[in-house]
Design a protein around this motif. Structure first.
Motif, PDB file in Angstrom:
ATOM      1  N   GLN A   1       0.827  -1.421   0.165  1.00 47.11           N
ATOM      2  CA  GLN A   1       0.033  -0.183   0.162  1.00 47.11           C
ATOM      3  C   GLN A   1       0.827   1.223  -0.210  1.00 47.11           C
ATOM      4  O   GLN A   1       1.902   1.526   0.715  1.00 47.11           O
ATOM      5  CB  GLN A   1      -0.910  -0.069   1.148  1.00 47.11           C
ATOM      6  N   HIS A   2       0.630   2.016  -0.796  1.00 49.50           N
ATOM      7  CA  HIS A   2       1.079   3.518  -0.895  1.00 49.50           C
ATOM      8  C   HIS A   2       1.085   4.148   0.759  1.00 49.50           C
ATOM      9  O   HIS A   2       0.033   4.246   1.253  1.00 49.50           O
ATOM     10  CB  HIS A   2       0.602   4.455  -1.777  1.00 49.50           C
ATOM     11  N   PRO A   3       2.114   4.807   1.037  1.00 49.89           N
ATOM     12  CA  PRO A   3       1.904   5.500   2.179  1.00 49.89           C
ATOM     13  C   PRO A   3       1.083   6.529   2.168  1.00 49.89           C
ATOM     14  O   PRO A   3       1.070   7.334   0.987  1.00 49.89           O
ATOM     15  CB  PRO A   3       3.486   5.981   2.649  1.00 49.89           C
ATOM     16  N   ASP A   4       0.802   7.289   3.132  1.00 49.57           N
ATOM     17  CA  ASP A   4      -0.162   8.412   3.213  1.00 49.57           C
ATOM     18  C   ASP A   4       0.587   9.823   3.118  1.00 49.57           C
ATOM     19  O   ASP A   4       0.605  10.695   3.940  1.00 49.57           O
ATOM     20  CB  ASP A   4      -1.114   8.525   4.542  1.00 49.57           C
ATOM     21  N   ARG A   5       1.480   9.972   1.943  1.00 49.21           N
ATOM     22  CA  ARG A   5       1.889  11.129   1.749  1.00 49.21           C
ATOM     23  C   ARG A   5       2.567  11.080   0.353  1.00 49.21           C
ATOM     24  O   ARG A   5       2.567   9.873  -0.265  1.00 49.21           O
ATOM     25  CB  ARG A   5       3.040  11.452   2.645  1.00 49.21           C
ATOM     26  N   ASP A   6       2.698  12.196  -0.414  1.00 44.20           N
ATOM     27  CA  ASP A   6       3.350  12.285  -1.641  1.00 44.20           C
ATOM     28  C   ASP A   6       4.819  11.682  -1.553  1.00 44.20           C
ATOM     29  O   ASP A   6       5.403  11.993  -0.607  1.00 44.20           O
ATOM     30  CB  ASP A   6       3.415  13.747  -2.313  1.00 44.20           C
ATOM     31  N   ILE A   7       5.190  10.766  -2.433  1.00 44.63           N
ATOM     32  CA  ILE A   7       6.533  10.438  -2.809  1.00 44.63           C
ATOM     33  C   ILE A   7       6.696  10.562  -4.126  1.00 44.63           C
ATOM     34  O   ILE A   7       5.941  10.008  -5.028  1.00 44.63           O
ATOM     35  CB  ILE A   7       6.531   8.867  -2.109  1.00 44.63           C
ATOM     36  N   GLU A   8       8.012  11.003  -4.652  1.00 45.45           N
ATOM     37  CA  GLU A   8       8.332  11.448  -5.993  1.00 45.45           C
ATOM     38  C   GLU A   8       8.572  10.144  -6.641  1.00 45.45           C
ATOM     39  O   GLU A   8       7.988  10.007  -7.922  1.00 45.45           O
ATOM     40  CB  GLU A   8       9.402  12.308  -6.010  1.00 45.45           C
ATOM     41  N   ASN A   9       9.206   9.277  -6.267  1.00 49.50           N
ATOM     42  CA  ASN A   9       9.591   8.015  -7.043  1.00 49.50           C
ATOM     43  C   ASN A   9       9.156   6.527  -6.384  1.00 49.50           C
ATOM     44  O   ASN A   9       9.701   5.831  -6.336  1.00 49.50           O
ATOM     45  CB  ASN A   9      11.354   7.932  -6.781  1.00 49.50           C
ATOM     46  N   TRP A  10       7.669   6.592  -6.094  1.00 49.91           N
ATOM     47  CA  TRP A  10       7.356   5.415  -5.939  1.00 49.91           C
ATOM     48  C   TRP A  10       6.747   4.568  -7.023  1.00 49.91           C
ATOM     49  O   TRP A  10       6.434   4.830  -8.337  1.00 49.91           O
ATOM     50  CB  TRP A  10       5.391   5.872  -5.316  1.00 49.91           C
ATOM     51  N   GLN A  11       7.338   3.261  -6.831  1.00 47.64           N
ATOM     52  CA  GLN A  11       6.974   2.191  -7.498  1.00 47.64           C
ATOM     53  C   GLN A  11       5.917   1.243  -7.368  1.00 47.64           C
ATOM     54  O   GLN A  11       5.770   0.976  -6.343  1.00 47.64           O
ATOM     55  CB  GLN A  11       8.396   1.079  -7.746  1.00 47.64           C
ATOM     56  N   VAL A  12       4.773   1.473  -8.281  1.00 50.00           N
ATOM     57  CA  VAL A  12       3.543   0.602  -7.849  1.00 50.00           C
ATOM     58  C   VAL A  12       3.654  -0.736  -8.147  1.00 50.00           C
ATOM     59  O   VAL A  12       4.421  -1.392  -8.936  1.00 50.00           O
ATOM     60  CB  VAL A  12       2.487   0.944  -9.185  1.00 50.00           C
ATOM     61  N   LYS A  13       3.373  -1.525  -6.934  1.00 51.11           N
ATOM     62  CA  LYS A  13       3.647  -3.110  -7.039  1.00 51.11           C
ATOM     63  C   LYS A  13       2.263  -3.656  -7.633  1.00 51.11           C
ATOM     64  O   LYS A  13       1.080  -3.361  -7.173  1.00 51.11           O
ATOM     65  CB  LYS A  13       3.699  -3.558  -5.587  1.00 51.11           C
ATOM     66  N   ARG A  14       2.389  -4.456  -8.662  1.00 52.46           N
ATOM     67  CA  ARG A  14       1.272  -5.129  -8.969  1.00 52.46           C
ATOM     68  C   ARG A  14       1.041  -6.406  -8.578  1.00 52.46           C
ATOM     69  O   ARG A  14       2.008  -7.319  -8.302  1.00 52.46           O
ATOM     70  CB  ARG A  14       1.305  -5.103 -10.721  1.00 52.46           C
TER      71      ARG A  14
END
Length: 157
Positions: free
Chosen positions: A144-157
């Motif tokens: 799950q994406h953390p509750d804040r903006d992150i510039e280089n987040w990699q979506v896990k599928r």
């Protein structure tokens, strides 16, 4: 009161920002919102004009009726937006905010479809059935994406 709120889907593929003062935070109990959220109600607030901007990715859309489309993440399925296409603005789901407590609902809508046991939900006993066994595994493998903006987040599928 001018605010700046951010939010997005569970996997982080779609992120948005609301700048300004959202209007009419509410719980919608109508049957379409129940179906769209898979829940007893859908918490929403209205972002007039161009107050809401997409900051990452793009939502997918489903027309739940001719005048209404609903935006969601096509990767993880999170419901994000309620868009009356003839109006200037869009409603966003309060649960998709990074801080859902920042904008509490102030009203109910669509009460003709409200489930009859709605008032009793807060009085239900609290029980974490099965969570003790799963918690360490869930924590160690959280996508799950953390509750804040992150510039280089990699979506896990």
């Amino acid at each position: 009161m001018t605010t700046s709120l951010s939010g997005g889907c569970q996997c982080g593929a779609v992120r948005y920002r609301v700048t300004g003062t959202p209007e009419t935070p509410h719980l919608c109990h109508c049957r379409m919102c129940q179906k769209a959220s898979g829940n007893y109600f859908l918490p929403l607030a209205w972002a007039p004009g161009d107050m809401l901007t997409i900051s990452r990715g793009a939502p997918s859309w489903f027309h739940s009726s001719d005048p209404i489309r609903r935006g969601f993440c096509s990767t993880c399925g999170t419901p994000l937006f309620y868009d009356p296409i003839s109006e200037e603005g869009v409603a966003f789901t309060l649960g998709s905010l990074d801080d859902p407590a920042a904008l509490p609902p102030a009203a109910n809508d669509g009460e003709a479809s409200r489930v009859p046991f709605f008032q009793a939900l807060c009085d239900l006993p609290s029980d974490e059935i099965g969570q003790d066994d799963l918690s360490p595994v869930i924590t160690a493998t959280n996508h799950q994406h953390p509750d804040r903006d992150i510039e280089n987040w990699q979506v896990k599928r």
